[in-house]
Scaffold this active site. Structure first.
Site, PDB file in Angstrom:
ATOM      1  N   SER A 196     -44.799 -12.809-131.841  1.00  0.00           N
ATOM      2  CA  SER A 196     -46.324 -14.250-131.167  1.00  0.00           C
ATOM      3  C   SER A 196     -46.833 -13.647-132.682  1.00  0.00           C
ATOM      4  O   SER A 196     -46.572 -14.111-133.657  1.00  0.00           O
ATOM      5  CB  SER A 196     -47.237 -13.817-129.923  1.00  0.00           C
ATOM      6  OG  SER A 196     -47.708 -15.009-129.776  1.00  0.00           O
ATOM      7  N   ASP A 450     -40.611 -21.248-123.388  1.00  0.00           N
ATOM      8  CA  ASP A 450     -42.173 -21.374-123.833  1.00  0.00           C
ATOM      9  C   ASP A 450     -42.930 -21.587-124.914  1.00  0.00           C
ATOM     10  O   ASP A 450     -41.828 -22.521-125.398  1.00  0.00           O
ATOM     11  CB  ASP A 450     -42.070 -19.718-124.728  1.00  0.00           C
ATOM     12  CG  ASP A 450     -43.673 -19.188-125.938  1.00  0.00           C
ATOM     13  OD1 ASP A 450     -43.651 -19.595-125.206  1.00  0.00           O
ATOM     14  OD2 ASP A 450     -43.314 -18.875-126.913  1.00  0.00           O
ATOM     15  N   HIS A 475     -41.511 -16.215-123.564  1.00  0.00           N
ATOM     16  CA  HIS A 475     -42.725 -15.532-124.717  1.00  0.00           C
ATOM     17  C   HIS A 475     -42.397 -14.363-125.401  1.00  0.00           C
ATOM     18  O   HIS A 475     -42.284 -13.004-124.168  1.00  0.00           O
ATOM     19  CB  HIS A 475     -43.833 -15.327-124.167  1.00  0.00           C
ATOM     20  CG  HIS A 475     -44.988 -15.798-125.621  1.00  0.00           C
ATOM     21  ND1 HIS A 475     -44.546 -16.853-126.924  1.00  0.00           N
ATOM     22  CD2 HIS A 475     -46.007 -15.371-126.454  1.00  0.00           C
ATOM     23  CE1 HIS A 475     -45.726 -16.271-127.318  1.00  0.00           C
ATOM     24  NE2 HIS A 475     -46.285 -15.257-127.888  1.00  0.00           N
TER      25      HIS A 475
END
Length: 517
Positions: A196, A450, A475
């Site tokens: 991320s 995601d 994710h």
């Protein structure tokens, strides 16, 4: 005495700055503009990711880190303690080019759960590579806060200014170089890993510090989410796609529910009725409290829609499985129960994790360390406009309002956001044309379920800058600790990533040996 004063001057100067600038209160309980920018957390808390006690193989250290890597004023030389963790159990030593795997902490404390679960890919493969493992906490999170408590630092307009991604990358570089010297491992190849926001940092580190990192695995890194490169509705469109694919009737119920919530709220005692219907922990003061909660729940469900729970399916099963004749609000509440489980109350008890979407208290009034820290980062440099139009998602129209966003940031932090800085400093525009000419050894991994994947790299840029994704993934799913129940497509994705890294290391070793001749 003069030497002592010279050494103390940066500290005295810095202390005076801190004391003189703690003036802005960043925690407000007044309803403000909701900029609707989700946090990029690599994983959500649940029974698997709750902090686990580290084994004795993991050693915790604190590095004497420089406050400001890019200024030579006296106060810049001030030192704070930055946490990092080392696991040398499988380390093969520098003489055989055993690699060093470095996990970049991001916008949360580097706790035991993050080390054991979120960084699972380096733990799972340490023995195979005979790798030295390093985990580094991001400055201003957890135990790596300069000069005082988190609240004190975040209320200091000066010290808060050193809280940015460029300083964080320089921190990582300092620690990696130091550890390599301590282990006499100057020639050991370094691979950096992040998920991320941490994935963005990993890719940017490879670009900014190629002499330190041989390669990077950037999982679910939406590096195109800046400066108008991706449409502002990329994320909500992705959420809508996940729900529509799971169940058309579920999608329609959610889409129609916003009008019904507004309709009930407009009636006499309407907020009281909604509070009763949704068993809120305290009476609703505004209808947006309920709507923001639901939108947040749906968004997180899509972002982390992976095995074994598949939260989008959970929610839709509740909505579609409600008894025949149940009205829209009843069906929506059934979806909440299906996702959260049976509990005494829902929606707005921030102090009770069971009333939240997954123990995550992010929201308009959040005051937790990660929420406040990420709020600062979004308001300074991580400006990722997000909104939706009138007919492009299952949500109500809410286009991104730059004026409100800027005013909100000024009100909270006293700063004007710099929306073009990330692309100026790291790049992003025409990324394929640019990176194929000078960059190498970066894996951009994604799961297409995601919603952030729409702002990621989804096609190979060159032979060594690869996009490795799965249609079913979510994710940062490839980063977390492997499970026996993992589906074959996830196992295959990780295998391709590991084989790619093995190729980087083989080529590096061959290059070193060739230079020695």
């Amino acid at each position: 005495m003069s030497t002592l004063l010279t050494l103390l001057y940066p500290w005295v100067s810095l202390l005076s700055i801190i004391l003189s600038t703690i003036t802005i209160n960043i925690v407000s309980t007044t309803p403000t503009y909701n900029n609707n920018i989700p946090r990029l957390s690599a994983f959500l808390r649940d029974s698997k990711t709750e902090p686990q006690t580290l084994s004795q193989d993991f050693q915790i250290f604190f590095f004497n880190q420089t406050l400001d890597h890019f200024n030579y004023g006296p106060e810049s030389y001030a030192i704070f303690k930055q946490k990092y963790v080392i696991n040398s159990k499988y380390w093969g030593g520098p003489n055989v080019f055993s690699p060093i795997f470095v996990y970049f902490g991001a916008e949360s404390p580097l706790d035991d759960g993050q080390i054991t679960y979120s960084a699972g890919i380096i733990n799972d493969n340490a023995a195979h590579f005979k790798a030295l493992l390093i985990y580094i906490e991001h400055r201003y999170y957890g135990e790596s806060i300069p000069f005082g408590t988190f609240d004190e630092v975040m209320n200091s307009v000066t010290i808060r200014g050193y809280f940015n991604s460029a300083q964080a990358l320089a921190d990582y570089a300092e620690i990696i170089v130091y550890v390599k010297e301590e282990f006499a491992a100057q020639e050991s190849p370094v691979i950096v890993f992040g998920g991320s926001y941490g994935g963005m940092l990993a890719s940017w580190f490879r670009l900014k510090y190629p002499h330190i990192a041989l390669g990077a695995l950037a999982s679910s890194a939406p590096i195109l989410n800046f400066d108008g490169i991706s449409p502002e509705n990329t994320f909500p469109v992705g959420v809508t796609k996940d729900f529509k694919e799971a169940s058309e009737s579920c999608y329609q119920a959610i889409r129609n529910s916003w009008f019904e919530i507004d309709n009930v709220a407009s009636q006499q005692n309407g907020l009281s009725i909604l509070s009763q219907r949704f068993k809120t922990c305290s009476p609703l003061g505004y209808s947006y409290e309920l709507k923001n909660y639901l939108e947040d729940m749906y968004s997180k469900a899509a972002q982390y829609d992976g095995p074994p729970t598949y939260p989008v399916t959970q929610i839709c099963s509740g909505i579609d499985g409600a008894p025949e004749g149940t009205d829209i609000l009843g069906r929506i509440f059934a979806g909440v129960i299906a996702r959260i489980g049976n509990t005494t109350c829902y929606i707005n008890d921030i102090g009770n994790p069971t009333s939240q979407t997954s123990g995550d208290t992010n929201g308009p009034q959040t005051t937790d360390e990660t929420g406040v820290g990420w709020g600062w980062q979004v308001c300074s440099e991580m400006v990722t406009p997000m909104g939706q139009g009138s007919d492009d998602t299952m949500f109500q129209p809410r286009p991104f309002n730059a004026t409100n966003f800027i005013n909100d940031c000024k009100s909270k932090y006293g700063v004007t956001p710099r929306p073009h800085w990330v692309t100026t400093y790291y790049g992003g525009h025409d990324i394929k044309l640019v990176l194929q000419r000078f960059a190498s050894n970066i894996i951009f991994s994604n799961g297409l379920r995601d919603p952030f994947s729409g702002a990621g790299i989804l096609e190979d840029i060159s032979d060594t800058i690869l996009a490795i994704y799965t249609a079913e993934g979510s994710h940062c799913l490839d980063m977390v600790l492997a499970q026996q129940s993992d589906p074959y497509w996830l196992v295959n994705q990780r295998q391709i990533e590991i084989q790619t890294i093995e190729g980087w290391i083989r080529k590096y070793v061959a290059d070193v040996n060739a230079f020695r001749k």
